[in-house]
Design an enzyme around this catalytic site. Structure first.
Site, PDB file in Angstrom:
ATOM      1  CG  ASP A  19      41.548 -25.650  63.715  1.00 57.70           C
ATOM      2  OD1 ASP A  19      41.700 -26.822  64.123  1.00 57.70           O
ATOM      3  OD2 ASP A  19      40.575 -25.290  63.022  1.00 57.70           O
ATOM      4  CG  HIS A  36      46.568 -33.118  69.645  1.00 60.13           C
ATOM      5  ND1 HIS A  36      45.928 -32.055  69.030  1.00 60.13           N
ATOM      6  CD2 HIS A  36      45.724 -34.173  69.510  1.00 60.13           C
ATOM      7  CE1 HIS A  36      44.745 -32.451  68.570  1.00 60.13           C
ATOM      8  NE2 HIS A  36      44.603 -33.728  68.844  1.00 60.13           N
ATOM      9  CG  LEU A 130      52.335 -13.242  77.877  1.00 59.01           C
ATOM     10  CD1 LEU A 130      51.917 -12.207  76.833  1.00 59.01           C
ATOM     11  CD2 LEU A 130      52.930 -14.468  77.181  1.00 59.01           C
TER      12      LEU A 130
HETATM   13  C1  IPE Z   1      38.356 -24.980  67.881  1.00 62.82           C
HETATM   14  O1  IPE Z   1      38.865 -25.875  66.929  1.00 62.82           O
HETATM   15  C2  IPE Z   1      38.820 -25.355  69.236  1.00 62.82           C
HETATM   16  C3  IPE Z   1      40.265 -25.335  69.437  1.00 62.82           C
HETATM   17  C4  IPE Z   1      41.169 -24.933  68.606  1.00 62.82           C
HETATM   18  C5  IPE Z   1      40.694 -25.785  70.732  1.00 62.82           C
HETATM   19  P1  IPE Z   1      37.985 -27.082  66.358  1.00 62.82           P
HETATM   20  O2  IPE Z   1      38.834 -27.733  65.340  1.00 62.82           O
HETATM   21  O3  IPE Z   1      37.488 -27.923  67.467  1.00 62.82           O
HETATM   22  O4  IPE Z   1      36.743 -26.295  65.734  1.00 62.82           O
HETATM   23  P2  IPE Z   1      35.771 -26.651  64.524  1.00 62.82           P
HETATM   24  O5  IPE Z   1      35.143 -27.965  64.844  1.00 62.82           O
HETATM   25  O6  IPE Z   1      36.630 -26.722  63.303  1.00 62.82           O
HETATM   26  O7  IPE Z   1      34.809 -25.501  64.477  1.00 62.82           O
HETATM   27  C1  IPE Z   2      43.427 -28.065  67.154  1.00 62.71           C
HETATM   28  O1  IPE Z   2      43.715 -28.975  66.145  1.00 62.71           O
HETATM   29  C2  IPE Z   2      43.564 -28.675  68.531  1.00 62.71           C
HETATM   30  C3  IPE Z   2      42.281 -28.931  69.201  1.00 62.71           C
HETATM   31  C4  IPE Z   2      41.094 -28.593  68.768  1.00 62.71           C
HETATM   32  C5  IPE Z   2      42.349 -29.627  70.457  1.00 62.71           C
HETATM   33  P1  IPE Z   2      42.640 -30.001  65.606  1.00 62.71           P
HETATM   34  O2  IPE Z   2      42.728 -31.250  66.406  1.00 62.71           O
HETATM   35  O3  IPE Z   2      41.292 -29.374  65.565  1.00 62.71           O
HETATM   36  O4  IPE Z   2      43.188 -30.245  64.145  1.00 62.71           O
HETATM   37  P2  IPE Z   2      42.359 -30.465  62.814  1.00 62.71           P
HETATM   38  O5  IPE Z   2      41.363 -29.346  62.702  1.00 62.71           O
HETATM   39  O6  IPE Z   2      41.684 -31.801  62.955  1.00 62.71           O
HETATM   40  O7  IPE Z   2      43.383 -30.451  61.731  1.00 62.71           O
HETATM   41 MG    MG Z   3      40.274 -28.356  64.112  1.00 62.15          MG
END
Ligand code: IPE
Ligand code: IPE
Ligand code: MG
Length: 233
Positions: A19, A36, A130
């Site tokens: 995240d 990303h 792995l």
């Molecule tokens: C969870 O992260 C899903 C992934 C890391 C792929 P999100 O950023 O989507 O989750 P919430 O919305 O903070 O719970």
């Molecule tokens: C995690 O990073 C990747 C996915 C959920 C696809 P985020 O896109 O959720 O990044 P934040 O939470 O907005 O910083």
């Molecule tokens: Mg996120």
């Protein structure tokens, strides 16, 4: 490379909620897509490092079933990057003995991406250094409901565990980056006794040293699974 020799126990199955890509990009005035992309570089680093730390299975959350709620252009970029990752990495995964599995629904992914996934899974099927499991269009609740439906009258804790975890077993250590402290519908069943490590580090900045730190934290924990410590018995 650091080793886990000084740890009391090994984390065979590590799960990571990757995240903070969006926040990483925003902090440097870049579009979310750049976050990303940087997140994929971080994944590459951690996959390379994992076997050296005694990890047998690495399950990472790449795209949740709820992530379809994001703007269409962000979803499209994530799907594109995912295809590019498979394209660019499969050869290296084979070389490094990494077996790749994609978990989650496939019926909402494009046929081209599904074909790419199947190619990569097949090419890497004999990897034994792995097991890398990438969760795409994944929901733990949906996975549990699907497993229960498939088991029908044979539904039991044991059979659900076998269906959901297979040879990978329960999660030993779950890491979530970017300061959030929730599961967001990831591996609910498999984390029954997982140890949790939450770090403020944004996923694109996550390094092998951060992984080693989380494993050292894990190694110092006392896991008794409902029993009491041996020395107290
Ligand atoms: C969870 O992260 C899903 C992934 C890391 C792929 P999100 O950023 O989507 O989750 P919430 O919305 O903070 O719970
Ligand atoms: C995690 O990073 C990747 C996915 C959920 C696809 P985020 O896109 O959720 O990044 P934040 O939470 O907005 O910083
Ligand atoms: Mg996120």
């Amino acid at each position: 490379m650091q080793s886990t020799c000084d740890s009391k126990q090994n984390a065979d199955h590590v799960a990571i909620i990757m995240d903070g890509n969006g926040r990483w990009a925003r902090a440097q005035n870049l579009p979310r897509s750049a976050g990303h992309r940087a997140g994929i570089d971080a994944l590459r680093r951690i996959v390379r490092a994992a076997p050296g730390h005694g990890i047998r299975t690495l399950t990472v959350f790449a795209f949740s079933a709820d992530n379809w709620r994001r703007p269409a252009n962000e979803v499209a970029i994530l799907m594109q990057l995912f295809g590019e990752f498979l394209d660019a990495e499969t050869e290296d995964l084979v070389r490094d003995g990494v077996r790749l599995s994609i978990i989650g629904r496939r019926d909402r992914l494009s046929p081209a991406l599904v074909a790419e996934i199947e190619r990569s899974e097949q090419a890497t099927q004999f990897g034994d250094a792995l097991h890398l499991r990438v969760a795409v269009d994944y929901s733990a609740r949906a996975a549990i409901a699907d497993a229960a439906r498939a088991l029908g009258p044979n539904v039991s804790e044991e059979n659900l565990t076998a269906t959901l975890t297979g040879e990978d077993g329960d999660v030993d250590l779950l890491i979530r980056t970017a300061g959030e402290r929730r599961l967001s519908d990831f591996l609910l069943w498999e984390c029954a006794y997982a140890e949790f490590v939450f770090t403020p580090r944004l996923w694109p900045d996550f390094t092998e040293a951060d992984l080693a730190g989380a494993l050292a934290d894990f190694g110092a924990r006392n896991r008794t699974f409902g029993a009491i410590p041996a020395e107290a018995a």
